[in-house]
Design an enzyme around this catalytic site. Sequence first.
Site, PDB file in Angstrom:
ATOM      1  N   LYS A 125       0.853  -1.194   0.000  1.00 40.95           N
ATOM      2  CA  LYS A 125       0.000   0.000   0.000  1.00 40.95           C
ATOM      3  C   LYS A 125       0.881   1.232   0.000  1.00 40.95           C
ATOM      4  O   LYS A 125       1.869   1.305   0.744  1.00 40.95           O
ATOM      5  CB  LYS A 125      -0.916   0.010   1.220  1.00 40.95           C
ATOM      6  N   THR A 178      -3.279  -5.783   0.411  1.00 44.93           N
ATOM      7  CA  THR A 178      -2.752  -4.430   0.658  1.00 44.93           C
ATOM      8  C   THR A 178      -3.639  -3.698   1.662  1.00 44.93           C
ATOM      9  O   THR A 178      -3.151  -2.853   2.410  1.00 44.93           O
ATOM     10  CB  THR A 178      -2.675  -3.615  -0.655  1.00 44.93           C
ATOM     11  N   ASP A 179      -4.925  -4.092   1.712  1.00 46.87           N
ATOM     12  CA  ASP A 179      -5.801  -3.474   2.706  1.00 46.87           C
ATOM     13  C   ASP A 179      -5.364  -3.865   4.122  1.00 46.87           C
ATOM     14  O   ASP A 179      -5.385  -3.041   5.042  1.00 46.87           O
ATOM     15  CB  ASP A 179      -7.250  -3.913   2.474  1.00 46.87           C
ATOM     16  N   PHE A 229      30.478  30.501 -11.030  1.00 48.13           N
ATOM     17  CA  PHE A 229      30.673  29.326 -11.882  1.00 48.13           C
ATOM     18  C   PHE A 229      31.480  29.777 -13.089  1.00 48.13           C
ATOM     19  O   PHE A 229      30.948  30.489 -13.967  1.00 48.13           O
ATOM     20  CB  PHE A 229      29.344  28.694 -12.305  1.00 48.13           C
ATOM     21  N   ARG A 282      26.588  35.032  -8.807  1.00 45.49           N
ATOM     22  CA  ARG A 282      25.268  34.607  -9.318  1.00 45.49           C
ATOM     23  C   ARG A 282      24.349  34.222  -8.176  1.00 45.49           C
ATOM     24  O   ARG A 282      24.796  33.973  -7.050  1.00 45.49           O
ATOM     25  CB  ARG A 282      25.423  33.434 -10.280  1.00 45.49           C
ATOM     26  N   VAL A 312      27.843  23.895  -7.701  1.00 43.06           N
ATOM     27  CA  VAL A 312      26.974  23.059  -6.878  1.00 43.06           C
ATOM     28  C   VAL A 312      27.741  21.813  -6.457  1.00 43.06           C
ATOM     29  O   VAL A 312      27.681  21.390  -5.303  1.00 43.06           O
ATOM     30  CB  VAL A 312      25.688  22.686  -7.642  1.00 43.06           C
ATOM     31  N   GLN A 313      28.499  21.263  -7.402  1.00 45.22           N
ATOM     32  CA  GLN A 313      29.248  20.028  -7.138  1.00 45.22           C
ATOM     33  C   GLN A 313      30.143  20.147  -5.895  1.00 45.22           C
ATOM     34  O   GLN A 313      30.126  19.295  -5.019  1.00 45.22           O
ATOM     35  CB  GLN A 313      30.123  19.661  -8.353  1.00 45.22           C
ATOM     36  N   ASN A 354      19.662  22.753  -9.990  1.00 43.31           N
ATOM     37  CA  ASN A 354      20.164  24.120 -10.029  1.00 43.31           C
ATOM     38  C   ASN A 354      19.066  24.961 -10.657  1.00 43.31           C
ATOM     39  O   ASN A 354      18.803  24.878 -11.850  1.00 43.31           O
ATOM     40  CB  ASN A 354      21.457  24.178 -10.877  1.00 43.31           C
ATOM     41  N   HIS A 359      17.661  27.971 -12.077  1.00 43.60           N
ATOM     42  CA  HIS A 359      18.308  29.143 -12.673  1.00 43.60           C
ATOM     43  C   HIS A 359      17.452  30.406 -12.580  1.00 43.60           C
ATOM     44  O   HIS A 359      16.224  30.350 -12.730  1.00 43.60           O
ATOM     45  CB  HIS A 359      18.620  28.850 -14.142  1.00 43.60           C
TER      46      HIS A 359
HETATM   47  O1  LIG Z   1      27.154  24.789 -10.320  1.00 43.25           O
HETATM   48  C1  LIG Z   1      27.018  24.513 -11.522  1.00 43.25           C
HETATM   49  N1  LIG Z   1      27.451  23.316 -11.983  1.00 43.25           N
HETATM   50  C2  LIG Z   1      27.346  22.933 -13.282  1.00 43.25           C
HETATM   51  O2  LIG Z   1      27.756  21.821 -13.647  1.00 43.25           O
HETATM   52  C3  LIG Z   1      26.753  23.880 -14.185  1.00 43.25           C
HETATM   53  N2  LIG Z   1      26.513  23.863 -15.518  1.00 43.25           N
HETATM   54  N3  LIG Z   1      25.930  25.031 -15.822  1.00 43.25           N
HETATM   55  N4  LIG Z   1      25.824  25.800 -14.727  1.00 43.25           N
HETATM   56  C4  LIG Z   1      26.324  25.098 -13.685  1.00 43.25           C
HETATM   57  N5  LIG Z   1      26.458  25.417 -12.367  1.00 43.25           N
END
Ligand SMILES: O=c1[nH]c(=O)c2nn[nH]c2[nH]1
Length: 295
Positions: free
Chosen positions: A10, A57-58, A159, A176, A227-228, A254, A256
Amino acid sequence: PSLASARYGKDNVRVYKVQKDETTGVQTVTEMTVCCLLEGAIETSYTEADNSVVVATDSIKNTIYIKAKEHPVNPPELYASYLGQHFIDRYPHISTAHIKVVVHRWTRMTVDGAPHPHSFFRDGQETRNVEATVSRAGGIQLKSGIVGLTVLKSTGSAFHSFVRDEYTTLPETWDRILSTDVDCAWAWKPFAGTAAVLAGVERFDQAWESARDITMKTFALDESASVQNTMYKMCEQILEAVPESESASYSLPNKHYFEVDLSWHKGLKNTGKDAEVYAPQSGPNGLIKCEVVRS
Ligand SMILES: O=c1[nH]c(=O)c2nn[nH]c2[nH]1
């Protein structure tokens, strides 16, 4: 043909539980959405219409409510463990229970400067999630997480220095907006059974608070190069803060925010260092994922 895999149960079982402190009159509420799927010697229900092996499932739905009544629902790791272990203990032909618990936010109201005894508000769509895999062979494997915590920083994110070739149009930026919907998880070392989960049960709330604080503090303070890199720093800190964790992971869109060039209108400056008005984008979005282990 043959059955490669099968599990059933469920989903979307909504559960609310109230805890009433008789002495203080303070009431505490928990609301969650539960999914419970079972695996085991159930092949013949698919291949031969043999329903003798099917726990309806009940009945699974009924069991979710009964176990919420019989056991604590907090921390969700403990409730998920009790619920999953029930199916292994009660039905010899069931080998694995897959439990997902999504806990919704009911934050206690502050009224006239004081916490109100029985009134709450939904401060965001963020949830606290737990996935439990309870099996005869492997014991209790738990994964805890935070989902839907939407954050934004208006600067402190760059970036640049990325691949530039005949496919590239993205300008480099040293300043940014960064916004994402946090989906974070940490996997625990396996627990032998519910007794092991219960022993030191405070670890689960502590881990959730640590992970949430690490996520927000790192997001805010890191001069993010990507971000990575920022999410990797978050994972490192969660592994350090949660000794019984085996891995930490993030999946971050991400989201934008595009600059809007208004120079066509009377020469309005609204790009680069003059950018103030942006167009938030619903999509496409970047999506950055990672899982980090102890080494
Ligand atoms: O932080 C980011 N990682 C990415 O891989 C990426 N690609 N475009 N903008 C981005 N910004």
